[in-house]
Design a protein around this motif. Sequence first.
Motif, short mmCIF file in Angstrom:
data_model
loop_
_atom_site.label_atom_id
_atom_site.label_comp_id
_atom_site.label_asym_id
_atom_site.label_seq_id
_atom_site.Cartn_x
_atom_site.Cartn_y
_atom_site.Cartn_z
N VAL A 154 0.76 -1.40 -0.14
CA VAL A 154 -0.07 -0.03 0.13
C VAL A 154 0.77 1.31 0.20
O VAL A 154 0.63 2.26 -0.70
N GLY A 155 2.01 1.36 0.95
CA GLY A 155 2.87 2.44 0.74
C GLY A 155 3.49 2.75 -0.60
O GLY A 155 3.74 3.94 -0.96
N VAL A 156 3.97 1.53 -1.22
CA VAL A 156 4.60 1.94 -2.52
C VAL A 156 3.44 2.60 -3.59
O VAL A 156 3.76 3.22 -4.35
N LEU A 212 3.95 3.89 6.18
CA LEU A 212 4.24 5.19 6.35
C LEU A 212 5.70 5.35 5.74
O LEU A 212 6.38 6.51 5.11
N GLY A 213 6.72 4.48 6.24
CA GLY A 213 8.07 4.45 5.88
C GLY A 213 8.26 4.48 4.33
O GLY A 213 8.98 4.99 3.75
N ALA A 214 7.43 3.57 3.58
CA ALA A 214 7.36 3.56 2.11
C ALA A 214 7.30 4.78 1.44
O ALA A 214 7.83 5.22 0.42
N ALA A 250 3.66 6.25 -5.27
CA ALA A 250 3.73 6.14 -6.88
C ALA A 250 2.41 7.08 -7.56
O ALA A 250 2.66 7.79 -8.55
N LEU A 251 1.14 6.80 -6.77
CA LEU A 251 0.01 7.32 -7.23
C LEU A 251 -0.39 8.77 -6.84
O LEU A 251 -1.27 9.43 -7.40
N ILE A 252 0.02 9.27 -5.72
CA ILE A 252 -0.48 10.24 -4.96
C ILE A 252 0.82 11.34 -4.98
O ILE A 252 1.70 10.90 -4.22
N GLY A 253 0.75 12.51 -5.72
CA GLY A 253 1.85 13.34 -5.71
C GLY A 253 2.11 14.10 -4.36
O GLY A 253 3.33 14.45 -4.08
N ALA A 280 -0.43 11.49 0.61
CA ALA A 280 0.06 10.00 0.35
C ALA A 280 0.40 9.13 1.62
O ALA A 280 -0.15 7.84 1.76
N ALA A 281 0.87 9.75 2.66
CA ALA A 281 1.26 9.31 3.86
C ALA A 281 -0.08 8.73 4.53
O ALA A 281 -0.23 7.77 4.95
N ALA A 282 -1.02 9.83 4.65
CA ALA A 282 -2.17 9.56 5.08
C ALA A 282 -3.19 8.57 4.63
O ALA A 282 -3.51 7.69 5.26
#
Length: 241
Positions: free
Chosen positions: A87-89, A128-130, A93-96, A101-103
């Motif tokens: 999910v993090g990756v 979150l780390g990804a 990639a999809l949310i600028g 993206a973290a949330a």
Amino acid sequence: MLRRLPLLIRGPSPASAPDALRASAGAAVGVAACGLIAHALLDGKLDGLPLLVAPIGASAVLAFALPASPVAQPRAVVLGNLIGATVGVACAALIGHPTLAAAVAVGAAILVMMLLGCLHPPGGAVALGAVIAGAGLEALPPVAVCSLLLVGAAMVHGRLSGHSYPHRAPVAAPPPLLWPGYAAADLDRALADFGEQLDVSRDDLDALFREVERHALNRLTSDVAISPDVKPAPAPAREPA
């Protein structure tokens, strides 16, 4: 106030020293072995430099210190961390926008883990780390390998220390026939009424409550233990009218 300071520092229910040392030593050896073997497997060479992802430390706390917790079971450790990484990756990639993206990554990881029954808190940290690292698909193999190796180390540690891992709930003894006890449906209704996700399995709760019942019965009968297979005395025969 000063007299309450030791309680505030230690907490109301600190672990015993042997249990704390057992968990600490097991986690230290397990994480070291996990990192070194992961490096050898993924880089093809033995080296003193471990290959670890930071949330594995949190996974180790659960697997070695709370091996009976549902969130510490092998399925939760491996799938939870992999879901978080995937999910993090994807969110990176999809949310600028990095904050968005973290949330989304943390929220989506929790959603998927809960729906699949493999909730593992470090999985949220992996997600979150990804995002923070802007990781790509290359982040998935280290997460998978480290998670699998940590589970293997926890299994070995559990066998050596006499703790079951994966955890198997003890068989709940039925109440003595002289004591009504509660029915399984009563426990299910109570859990539904409570309405909160508990960090303990239903079977463990049932076994614990049955043991509480047994101790309460022993206390109420002047500490005379009553075995579960004690049969009630037969009712006296009724004389014909």
